[in-house]
Scaffold this active site. Structure first.
Site, PDB file in Angstrom:
ATOM      1  N   THR A  14       0.813  -1.223   0.000  1.00 33.32           N
ATOM      2  CA  THR A  14       0.000   0.000   0.000  1.00 33.32           C
ATOM      3  C   THR A  14       0.840   1.264   0.000  1.00 33.32           C
ATOM      4  O   THR A  14       0.499   2.261  -0.642  1.00 33.32           O
ATOM      5  CB  THR A  14      -0.910   0.011   1.257  1.00 33.32           C
ATOM      6  OG1 THR A  14      -1.803  -1.082   1.166  1.00 33.32           O
ATOM      7  CG2 THR A  14      -1.716   1.299   1.365  1.00 33.32           C
ATOM      8  N   ASP A  58       1.701  -6.530  -4.656  1.00 36.02           N
ATOM      9  CA  ASP A  58       0.849  -6.572  -3.469  1.00 36.02           C
ATOM     10  C   ASP A  58       1.403  -7.749  -2.649  1.00 36.02           C
ATOM     11  O   ASP A  58       1.719  -8.807  -3.213  1.00 36.02           O
ATOM     12  CB  ASP A  58      -0.603  -6.853  -3.881  1.00 36.02           C
ATOM     13  CG  ASP A  58      -1.561  -6.768  -2.706  1.00 36.02           C
ATOM     14  OD1 ASP A  58      -2.446  -5.890  -2.731  1.00 36.02           O
ATOM     15  OD2 ASP A  58      -1.441  -7.591  -1.764  1.00 36.02           O
ATOM     16  N   THR A  90       1.449  -4.851   4.146  1.00 39.03           N
ATOM     17  CA  THR A  90       1.226  -5.308   5.520  1.00 39.03           C
ATOM     18  C   THR A  90       0.632  -6.718   5.595  1.00 39.03           C
ATOM     19  O   THR A  90       0.807  -7.407   6.596  1.00 39.03           O
ATOM     20  CB  THR A  90       0.287  -4.343   6.283  1.00 39.03           C
ATOM     21  OG1 THR A  90      -0.933  -4.239   5.567  1.00 39.03           O
ATOM     22  CG2 THR A  90       0.917  -2.982   6.458  1.00 39.03           C
TER      23      THR A  90
HETATM   24  N1  ASP Z   1      -2.739  -5.540   0.197  1.00 34.44           N
HETATM   25  C1  ASP Z   1      -1.662  -4.706   0.666  1.00 34.44           C
HETATM   26  C2  ASP Z   1      -0.390  -5.525   0.708  1.00 34.44           C
HETATM   27  O1  ASP Z   1      -0.190  -6.271   1.637  1.00 34.44           O
HETATM   28  C3  ASP Z   1      -1.985  -4.160   2.024  1.00 34.44           C
HETATM   29  C4  ASP Z   1      -0.928  -3.267   2.602  1.00 34.44           C
HETATM   30  O2  ASP Z   1       0.121  -3.026   2.102  1.00 34.44           O
HETATM   31  O3  ASP Z   1      -1.183  -2.749   3.691  1.00 34.44           O
HETATM   32  O4  ASP Z   1       0.408  -5.430  -0.194  1.00 34.44           O
END
Ligand code: ASP
Length: 347
Positions: A14, A58, A90
């Site tokens: 993200t 992602d 995350t």
């Molecule tokens: N879907 C994203 C990822 O894990 C969520 C994030 O980065 O917070 O790449």
């Protein structure tokens, strides 16, 4: 004095995403967009070089091959940098942090993973603070010139956590991670408060040893009341299966039923290692506390103690690759701390 040198590895997530105008969904962007949104990078008293995944991903797409790629980047650049910051989505950050902690043996430099809940280009982003503080922590040295946090960590929203003790606890809030069975390594408020006693002390004289192989023939399954023997039987019949992280109830309990015993015997005959990790987020497995746990212990199920699911699963992959033909070694090492992922009981 020369500035500390940090290698920033941008994998995606993200933090570097933007909105796709056609679908309205967030998708990873290239690092140049990231830098445009963060001119503050120039002001850090740290020399930062960047390597990026091409294309950025992602983190749902993270896998053991990419973990090995990350470990390889760290190995190749180990002598040239004081620390490493990995920008990562995350969703699977706790798995990557756990995997790296097992792959990078005798680590004496910080490897800090961070990311954000809101993209760096958004006004209310949490990304800037996470990246800036992550870099500062990775660059810090003590009076002897040694890294203050020589281990794989996650830094998020003011908390520096041991990577293989961390779990994503919040899909929305800025406090996305916690280490529920281990104290924070540092709380970053107005000042940094290090909990030095809880920071891993490596053998400073040993050279880094990288073991990037993982055997992915490992799965995680959760018990639920009424779980059907035929489903569990199917899982245990999967060819090449090396290990199962079984998420049990409470302090490591499971129904004491005839079919469960039969299936555990079958797993043992196939050399499938079963590791017991509780569905509770805090506390430890203790299979001799109740009869409902004791029967698992008697069938050779291994206690995951106070390990996270992420650490137990990646440790099983790591040990299964290290000892492809020696299940007893896998079982023996599962019960010991390799990189501070579990609290070893005093004998
Ligand atoms: N879907 C994203 C990822 O894990 C969520 C994030 O980065 O917070 O790449």
């Amino acid at each position: 004095m020369s500035k500390p040198r940090i290698l920033l590895v941008y994998t995606g997530g993200t933090i570097g995403m933007g909105i796709n105008e056609r679908t309205g969904a967030l998708e990873p962007l290239r690092f140049s967009h990231f830098l445009q949104a963060m001119p503050e990078m120039e002001l850090l008293g740290v020399e930062v070089d960047v390597i990026q995944f091409d294309p950025p991903i992602d983190s749902c797409e993270m896998d053991p091959k990419l973990w090995a790629h990350l470990a390889g980047i760290i190995r190749e650049n180990y002598d040239r940098y004081d620390g490493f910051v990995v920008l990562h989505g995350t969703d699977t950050m706790a798995y990557t942090a756990s995997a790296l902690s097992f792959m990078l043996r005798h680590l004496t430099k910080p490897v800090i993973l961070t990311g954000s809940q809101l993209p760096i280009g958004m006004l209310r982003t949490d990304g800037k603070e996470n990246v800036i503080t992550g870099i500062e922590l990775a660059a810090l040295k003590n009076a002897e010139g040694r890294a203050v946090v020589p281990e794989v960590c996650i830094y998020f929203n003011g908390s520096l956590l041991r990577g293989n003790r961390s779990t994503k606890i919040n899909a929305d809030g800025f406090e996305a991670f916690d280490s529920l069975n281990y104290p924070h390594l540092c709380d970053a408020g107005v000042e940094f408060t290090f909990h030095t006693h809880h920071i891993f002390t490596p053998d400073w004289d040993k050279p880094l040893e990288v073991n990037p192989e993982m055997d992915p023939n490992v799965l995680v399954f959760s018990l639920i009341p009424g779980i059907q023997p035929s489903l569990v039987d199917h899982l245990l019949g999967i060819p090449h299966l090396r290990g199962i992280v079984m998420r049990t109830y409470g302090s490591g309990n499971a129904p004491h039923l005839e079919w469960m015993e039969r299936l555990l015997d079958r797993a043992a005959r196939r050399n499938v290692v079963i590791v017991n990790v509780s569905q509770c987020l805090r506390g430890s497995v203790q299979m001799d506390r109740y009869e409902a746990g004791l029967h698992l212990l008697n069938k050779g199920v291994i206690s995951g103690q106070d390990c996270t699911v992420e650490a137990a699963a990646t440790k099983l992959m790591h040990l299964s690759a290290l000892y492809p033909n020696d299940v007893e070694q896998v079982r023996a090492h599962m019960t010991r701390s390799l990189a501070g992922e579990l609290t070893e009981k005093c004998p």
